[in-house]
Motif scaffolding. Structure first.
Motif, short mmCIF file in Angstrom:
data_model
loop_
_atom_site.label_atom_id
_atom_site.label_comp_id
_atom_site.label_asym_id
_atom_site.label_seq_id
_atom_site.Cartn_x
_atom_site.Cartn_y
_atom_site.Cartn_z
N ARG A 259 0.83 -1.21 0.00
CA ARG A 259 0.00 0.00 0.00
C ARG A 259 0.87 1.25 0.00
O ARG A 259 0.56 2.25 -0.67
CB ARG A 259 -0.95 0.02 1.20
N ASN B 216 2.24 1.65 -3.53
CA ASN B 216 1.20 2.10 -4.46
C ASN B 216 0.89 3.58 -4.27
O ASN B 216 0.75 4.34 -5.22
CB ASN B 216 -0.07 1.27 -4.29
N SER B 217 0.76 3.98 -3.02
CA SER B 217 0.47 5.38 -2.70
C SER B 217 1.55 6.29 -3.28
O SER B 217 1.25 7.32 -3.89
CB SER B 217 0.48 5.53 -1.19
N PRO C 233 -7.62 -19.45 -1.47
CA PRO C 233 -7.48 -18.17 -2.19
C PRO C 233 -6.73 -17.09 -1.41
O PRO C 233 -6.16 -16.19 -2.00
CB PRO C 233 -8.93 -17.74 -2.47
N GLU C 234 -6.72 -17.18 -0.08
CA GLU C 234 -6.07 -16.12 0.70
C GLU C 234 -4.63 -16.46 1.08
O GLU C 234 -3.94 -15.67 1.72
CB GLU C 234 -6.86 -15.82 1.98
N GLY D 115 -1.01 -0.23 -15.60
CA GLY D 115 -1.77 -0.66 -14.43
C GLY D 115 -0.99 -1.52 -13.46
O GLY D 115 -1.54 -1.94 -12.44
N ALA D 116 0.28 -1.82 -13.75
CA ALA D 116 1.04 -2.71 -12.86
C ALA D 116 1.33 -2.02 -11.54
O ALA D 116 2.00 -0.99 -11.50
CB ALA D 116 2.33 -3.18 -13.52
N MET D 117 0.81 -2.59 -10.47
CA MET D 117 1.02 -2.06 -9.11
C MET D 117 1.46 -3.20 -8.21
O MET D 117 1.73 -4.31 -8.67
CB MET D 117 -0.24 -1.33 -8.63
N PRO E 284 -1.47 -5.80 -2.58
CA PRO E 284 -1.44 -6.06 -1.14
C PRO E 284 -2.24 -7.33 -0.80
O PRO E 284 -2.18 -7.80 0.34
CB PRO E 284 -2.13 -4.84 -0.52
N PHE E 285 -3.00 -7.83 -1.78
CA PHE E 285 -3.79 -9.05 -1.60
C PHE E 285 -3.11 -10.14 -2.43
O PHE E 285 -2.35 -9.84 -3.36
CB PHE E 285 -5.22 -8.83 -2.09
N PRO E 286 -3.38 -11.42 -2.11
CA PRO E 286 -2.76 -12.49 -2.89
C PRO E 286 -3.19 -12.42 -4.35
O PRO E 286 -4.38 -12.42 -4.65
CB PRO E 286 -3.30 -13.77 -2.23
N PHE E 287 -2.21 -12.32 -5.24
CA PHE E 287 -2.45 -12.28 -6.68
C PHE E 287 -1.69 -13.46 -7.25
O PHE E 287 -0.47 -13.45 -7.23
CB PHE E 287 -1.95 -10.94 -7.24
N MET F 270 1.74 -9.45 -12.09
CA MET F 270 0.75 -8.55 -12.69
C MET F 270 1.28 -7.96 -13.99
O MET F 270 0.57 -7.87 -14.99
CB MET F 270 0.37 -7.45 -11.71
#
Ligand SMILES: Nc1nc2c(ncn2[C@@H]2O[C@H](COP(=O)(O)OP(=O)(O)O)[C@@H](O)[C@H]2O)c(=O)[nH]1
Ligand SMILES: Nc1nc2c(ncn2[C@@H]2O[C@H](COP(=O)(O)OP(=O)(O)O)[C@@H](O)[C@H]2O)c(=O)[nH]1
Ligand SMILES: [Mn+2]
Ligand SMILES: [Mn+2]
Lengths: 308, 308
Positions: A131, A134-135, A215-216, A267-269, A272-275, A287
């Motif tokens: 995060r 990204n910020s 998934p998590e 759009g590549a960032m 913070p979540f499992p990707f 990504m």
């Protein structure tokens, strides 16, 4: 300028995106570089190394994001002391611009290298780091930026030609090998050892682990509890090897990482979540791949991490 | 300024992110709004409506991204004609700043409403739209932006108080109901009908379809070939209903869409690849949800799409 002061841009600016080149000769083509550093602690060695970069400083903008709280306040103060000297109007070698963002949240409170690297702490810690990255990225990337260099605040030694060396390979994403200097008792002298294990080539075992996960859940590298059998760039280093040797990577670390700005613009960032069971810089590489961009690594080209 | 001209910011700017408020009283707190418009065709009605927005224009920045090629050139020219009048130094009501990005690629060549909406064309078209939106977002979002209003170039009618009305609900992501005016032969008079079907609440059927899909397949709304049984906000409109009625949404359309800037800063972008089998604005809502942000909709608050 003080806190909250802003400058007024002119009322209309028109940019042709194909006038912003991204080439293997970034100095020859006067390409702008944005160096982004999430900064929880300030290291004098980081700034010393930064000001020695031989890429034209008038083409470099710097962006920092610093957590709230005591440690962040201290880091901000130390950073600003060095900035005020480097950015003195009389200094011909000053950077084009510097942006400092102060987060409105504090980091998870695990600060020793040992604690930070504990498996259980990694998911929360790396989500918070994502995060922050990204910020910083969304807030500072501008229309004229050609390259983004991610550089951690504890990278204290790189070749002065780091930016142009990495860019000369003309890769979408390229990462040097991040090592650490240390005192080797057996040799009774200084030595080097791998530090960052996040740059890797995928393995059937890791893919198999991913397929069986919920998934998590996330895959992490460098933990005995989770043997992935990925090929780690850290272990591909060859002291006598060609420093221009390039390999393809599926995951990248972020201690030093050069990215064509168009990869981020697509759009590549940093998820913070499992990707695909990956987060932060490793998830970023995945990504980017989904967006059609391949990550690369330089096993024999080194940058060095601070040793606590 | 001409093409490629840039202005020089001061050497250091320091922002405390908690000084940039994002509240239900954005005018009272002088919050900056960035209006972002991907623009393939220019509509005079869009600009007429835009200049009538009652949110203080000195708090509004505009960003456009326009494709390369003949159509894009024409759109740019028409846009610049209106800009040069609106942004005249003598106009007290001019906007804070305007950025126009010209893409270095042309759009897919399907231009009629009928062709654009054909199921087979949607995936490629909406992937291209996603990249355009991301490019615009990553390039224009600044450290002082509180809100991002996504507004398509063919939205020709909104309440003048659109921004403050949407913001007053204090939602992370909020979308009005996008309708279209048309001539109703049966009634022999003007009438309204739903236009945008991308704002919806998920259904067990749609989730089941997703689970059976291959990783590259996407779910699309409003196609008889793919009955999702989602609850569409388009059909929840009630002409006599409360315009402040709010519902939770799982997918959102992007014709008009207000987003707290922190949602984007956390990393929420428009996936050009299938993300939980969703892309573009629908994928954005899902990504925001993974980041901990809930999307909302106003079934009885309307904006109107141009009728070709
Ligand atoms: N803004 C911000 N920076 C952080 C935070 N945690 C760590 N950092 C910085 O992020 C980079 C990576 O963190 P570090 O703790 O060195 O990770 P490690 O070397 O992988 O153990 C360094 O530049 C840190 O100064 C945080 O919560 N917020
Ligand atoms: N920059 C850019 N804008 C586009 C492109 N295609 C469409 N647009 C704009 O994106 C918005 C949505 O597209 P539109 O064709 O109206 O979609 P529809 O109303 O869902 O059929 C409008 O503002 C268009 O002007 C493109 O390829 N590039
Ligand atoms: Mn570190
Ligand atoms: Mn439209």
């Amino acid at each position: 300028l003080g806190d909250g002061d802003v400058f007024t841009p002119p009322p209309v600016v028109h940019y042709h995106m194909n006038n912003v080149t991204i080439t293997d000769d970034p100095i020859g083509n006067s390409e702008s570089v944005l160096i982004l550093t999430p900064l929880a602690r300030f290291y004098e060695g980081y700034w010393d190394n930064l000001v020695k970069l031989s890429y034209p400083h008038d083409l470099i903008s710097l962006g920092f994001i610093i957590p709230k709280g005591r440690e962040g306040n201290l880091a901000t103060q130390l950073l600003q002391e060095r900035i005020s000297k480097t950015q003195a109007p009389t200094n011909k070698n000053r950077f084009a611009s510097i942006t400092i963002l102060r987060q409105d949240n504090e980091p998870p409170v695990l600060q020793s290298e040992h604690e930070r690297h504990a498996l259980a702490a990694q998911k929360e810690r790396r989500a918070a780091m994502s995060r922050a990255r990204n910020s910083l990225l969304f807030t500072t990337l501008g229309p004229t930026t050609s390259w983004v260099l991610w550089l951690d605040s504890d990278i204290v030694e790189t070749p002065p030609s780091l930016i142009q060396d990495l860019a000369s390979h003309d890769k979408a994403i390229i990462v040097p090998n991040c090592f650490q200097r240390y005192y080797n008792k057996d040799k009774d002298g200084m030595d080097v050892r791998p530090y960052d294990f996040n740059s890797w080539q995928d393995s059937p075992t890791a893919r198999g682990l991913g397929e069986k996960m919920g998934p998590e859940e996330i895959l992490l590298e460098g933990y005995a509890e989770m043997a992935t059998y990925r090929s780690l760039m850290a272990y591909m280093a060859d002291a006598n090897g060609d420093s221009r040797r390039v390999i393809n990577l599926d995951g990248v670390g972020g201690t030093a990482l050069l990215v064509k700005a168009d990869v981020h613009r697509d759009g590549a960032m940093f998820p913070p979540f499992p990707f695909y069971h990956l987060i932060e810089t490793e998830g970023f590489a995945k990504m980017a791949q989904r967006l059609g961009w391949q990550a690369s690594g330089l096993p024999n080209y080194y940058v060095y991490h601070y040793n606590e």
